[in-house]
Scaffold this active site. Structure first.
Site, PDB file in Angstrom:
ATOM      1  CG  HIS A 295      -6.464 -48.175 -68.249  1.00 35.42           C
ATOM      2  ND1 HIS A 295      -5.558 -48.346 -67.221  1.00 35.42           N
ATOM      3  CD2 HIS A 295      -6.701 -49.404 -68.758  1.00 35.42           C
ATOM      4  CE1 HIS A 295      -5.246 -49.619 -67.113  1.00 35.42           C
ATOM      5  NE2 HIS A 295      -5.938 -50.291 -68.036  1.00 35.42           N
TER       6      HIS A 295
ATOM      7  CB  CYS B 227      -7.650 -51.670 -65.171  1.00 34.75           C
ATOM      8  SG  CYS B 227      -7.413 -52.961 -66.424  1.00 34.75           S
TER       9      CYS B 227
ATOM     10  CD  GLU C 281      -4.737 -44.854 -66.392  1.00 33.32           C
ATOM     11  OE1 GLU C 281      -4.210 -45.975 -66.536  1.00 33.32           O
ATOM     12  OE2 GLU C 281      -5.904 -44.697 -65.951  1.00 33.32           O
TER      13      GLU C 281
END
Length: 214
Positions: free
Chosen positions: A192, A83, A194
């Site tokens: 992202h 990001c 994650e």
């Protein structure tokens, strides 16, 4: 055991990144480094980031993370940006009336605009949610990830895809944007991983296994 240093420069909750890394690599040491010396001896670096680019750049430069990152890149250490961690590696951002970034990649970071449209429908800014990513080149971090997989995005600024020689993944949201860029031992994503379910965890797993070569 590998040491994976997640650079914590005060921008965003990094525990989700660290937890995802520990899930895909339970036998490795994951360190949240708030100072450069805590990343000494790391086998790979992860540069996350959420927030305004000026604050991110100040938070990154003040403790001395910029020379640490440049040294890691020069030495061939695998580096992953996420990001704003991708955006700070660019040349300059339009955010906050214009902010110089690290200029590791030559591309600019641009604002989506206040009248972003697709098929005559107005799109919301920030771009928030799931979007398909087209893989633009073969890369070890795409291993076992189907082309066109969906990843999770949250951003109001983007790196243009057009004319981008470093592009590794592309997404569409009113404009064509660089969802991922790559060069030598650096891979960076606007999305992202994650927060991107199985595809994102696979990308992190690939990062842990990557030797920094393409």
């Amino acid at each position: 055991m590998q040491k994976i240093a997640v650079l914590d420069y005060g921008m965003g909750n990094l525990h989700s990144v660290a937890s995802a890394l520990q899930k895909v690599a339970p036998g490795e040491e994951v360190v949240l480094a708030t100072e450069p010396h805590q990343a000494e001896g790391a086998d790979r670096l992860l540069v996350p980031g959420v927030g305004a680019i000026r604050d991110c750049m100040e938070g990154f430069v003040r403790p001395g993370f910029a020379p640490l990152l440049r040294s890691a890149i020069q030495s061939g250490l695998p580096v992953l940006g996420i990001c704003v961690g991708m955006q700070i590696m660019m040349r300059r951002s339009e955010e906050n009336n214009g902010v110089d970034c690290l200029d590791i990649f030559p591309q600019p970071v641009k604002f989506f605009g206040r009248d972003l449209r697709e098929n005559n429908e107005r799109l919301k800014v920030p771009h928030m949610g799931w979007n398909r990513v087209e893989q633009k080149r073969d890369h070890p971090l795409w291993h076992n990830i189907e082309n066109g997989s969906r990843f999770y995005f949250v951003h109001s600024y983007y790196v243009p895809a057009g004319g981008n020689e470093d592009i590794a993944g592309q997404a569409e949201y009113g404009v064509s944007l660089a969802a991922a860029v790559a060069r030598e031992n650096i891979f960076a994503t606007q999305f992202h991983p994650e927060k991107s379910a199985d595809a994102g965890l696979q990308l992190l797993k690939n990062f842990v296994a990557w030797n920094g070569r393409i």
